[in-house]
Design a protein around this motif. Structure first.
Motif, PDB file in Angstrom:
ATOM      1  N   UNK A 184       2.642   1.282  -1.862  1.00 17.99           N
ATOM      2  CA  UNK A 184       1.736   2.420  -2.033  1.00 17.99           C
ATOM      3  C   UNK A 184       0.996   2.340  -3.364  1.00 17.99           C
ATOM      4  N   UNK A 185       1.756   2.035  -4.414  1.00 14.10           N
ATOM      5  CA  UNK A 185       1.172   1.959  -5.757  1.00 14.10           C
ATOM      6  C   UNK A 185       0.169   0.810  -5.836  1.00 14.10           C
ATOM      7  N   UNK A 186       0.563  -0.346  -5.301  1.00 15.64           N
ATOM      8  CA  UNK A 186      -0.317  -1.519  -5.326  1.00 15.64           C
ATOM      9  C   UNK A 186      -1.611  -1.242  -4.567  1.00 15.64           C
ATOM     10  N   UNK A 187      -1.493  -0.576  -3.436  1.00 17.41           N
ATOM     11  CA  UNK A 187      -2.670  -0.259  -2.622  1.00 17.41           C
ATOM     12  C   UNK A 187      -3.646   0.644  -3.381  1.00 17.41           C
ATOM     13  N   UNK A 188      -3.098   1.567  -4.165  1.00 11.15           N
ATOM     14  CA  UNK A 188      -3.949   2.479  -4.937  1.00 11.15           C
ATOM     15  C   UNK A 188      -4.798   1.725  -5.954  1.00 11.15           C
ATOM     16  N   UNK A 189      -4.265   0.618  -6.466  1.00 14.04           N
ATOM     17  CA  UNK A 189      -5.008  -0.185  -7.434  1.00 14.04           C
ATOM     18  C   UNK A 189      -5.733  -1.360  -6.822  1.00 14.04           C
ATOM     19  N   UNK A 190      -5.691  -1.442  -5.482  1.00 18.30           N
ATOM     20  CA  UNK A 190      -6.323  -2.556  -4.747  1.00 18.30           C
ATOM     21  C   UNK A 190      -5.791  -3.902  -5.241  1.00 18.30           C
TER      22      UNK A 190
END
Length: 294
Positions: free
Chosen positions: A211-217
Motif C-alpha cells: 500500500x505504501x509503495x503504491x502511494x509513492x509509485x
C-alpha cells in the motif's frame, strides 16, 4: 511562546500558525523536550526557518541528513524540507525559531532574482550557521534581534523587522553557495511526501508495505530504500512510531482506556501496543496516562 504540540496535517505539512502579528512571520523560543512527543516531530512547511540555539544542543534531521547544532550555533532550513529535532543528551535544549514566508523576505521586485532561486535549489535543504563565519554570525544576530522586536514591540518594530530580514538574507546570499537544480531530487521529495501522506491518512487501518509503495509509485524494495535513506527506518516501523505519536493525545483524555486507544490508532492487539509504547516512550501507556493526569 512555547509551542508544545505542532499541528500537522496528514501530508506532514505543519499547520501551526506561523504568524504572531500583522507580518507573515513567527518568532519564539522553544524547549525541544517540552513538546508532547518529547521531540519536534517530522514535518515540513512552506516557510523558511532559521534556528539559533540558546542553550544545550539539538540533533536536527533535514531530509536524510542529521546535523548536531550546539549552543550559539544555528541552522537555516529551506522551504518544503522534511525536518525534525531532538534534544541531545538531555541538554535541556532551548532555541529561537524564526519562520518566514519566502515572499516576505524581500520585495516582490527582488523576489524572483534573490529569493526564488534559493527556495527552488535542490542542493540547499539546510545550511549550518557557524558563528565563526562572519556571514553566519550576522544571520544569528539578526534572528536574536527579530525575536527581541517581536517580544518588545517598540514603535515601528515591523519596519525594523523587515530591515533585519533584508540584512539576514543578504548575508545568506553572500555566503556564495552554488545552487543546483535536479528534477530527480524534486521527484524523490514529492514521492516521499506522498507515501507519508498515505500513511497519515490510513494509519488507523491495516497497512501493508504494498500500500505504501503504491502511494509513492514505487516498488516494494525502492519504497524501503526511500524510508531507510531518509528516515533511517523501515516503512512499517515508521507506521508503528506514528501510531504511538497519535496515541499520546488520546491517552491524555480522562475517559480513554488503553485498549480503546490501541484500536483507535491501528493496533489490533493491546499487548503489542503496550510493548511498542514501552519501547518508544520507556513507560507503559497506563503509566503515561497517570503521569499526564497527575
Amino acid at each position: 511562546m512555547q509551542i508544545k504540540d505542532f499541528i500537522i496535517e496528514q501530508s506532514l505539512k505543519e499547520l501551526t500558525e506561523h504568524r504572531t502579528m500583522v507580518l507573515p512571520i513567527a518568532c519564539y523560543e522553544t524547549m525541544v523536550n517540552q513538546n508532547i512527543n518529547g521531540f519536534i516531530p517530522l514535518h515540513w512547511h512552506d516557510e523558511i526557518q532559521f534556528v539559533r540555539i540558546v542553550k544545550g544542543e539539538a540533533i536536527f534531521q533535514v531530509n536524510e541528513e542529521k546535523i548536531a547544532v550546539g549552543e550559539g550555533e544555528g541552522l537555516f532550513i529551506n522551504s518544503g524540507c522534511l525536518h525534525t529535532a531532538k534534544d541531545h543528551k538531555n541538554s535541556g535544549c532551548v532555541y529561537i525559531c524564526l519562520n518566514v514566508s519566502p515572499h516576505f523576505v524581500l520585495s516582490q521586485e527582488l523576489y524572483t532574482t534573490y529569493v526564488n532561486p534559493y527556495i527552488q535549489a535542490t542542493n540547499l535543504p539546510y545550511l549550518h550557521l557557524d558563528p565563526k563565519e562572519t556571514w553566519a554570525q550576522n544571520i544569528l544576530d539578526a534572528v536574536v534581534n527579530i525575536n527581541q522586536l517581536v517580544q518588545q514591540k517598540p514603535s515601528c518594530y515591523e519596519i525594523d523587522i523587515t530591515s533585519q530580514l533584508t540584512f539576514l538574507w543578504k548575508n545568506l546570499i553572500l555566503n556564495g553557495f552554488q545552487l543546483e537544480y535536479e528534477e530527480i531530487e524534486k521527484l524523490k521529495s514529492q514521492r516521499m511526501k506522498q507515501m507519508l501522506n498515505w500513511i497519515h491518512t490510513h494509519y488507523a487501518e491495516k497497512i501493508l508495505l504494498d500500500d505504501i509503495a503504491r502511494a509513492g509509485q514505487l516498488s516494494r524494495s525502492e519504497c524501503c530504500r526511500y524510508f531507510k535513506r531518509i528516515l533511517k527506518k523501515t516503512p512499517l516501523n515508521y507506521v508503528t512510531d506514528y501510531r504511538i505519536q497519535k496515541s499520546l493525545m488520546l491517552l491524555q483524555q480522562s475517559e480513554s482506556n488503553v485498549t480503546d486507544v490501541a484500536y483507535q490508532v491501528g493496533f489490533n492487539s493491546t499487548s503489542y501496543f503496550i510493548a511498542q509504547f514501552r519501547k518508544s516512550m520507556n513507560m507503559t501507556p497506563l503509566a503515561y496516562k497517570k503521569y499526564k493526569s497527575s
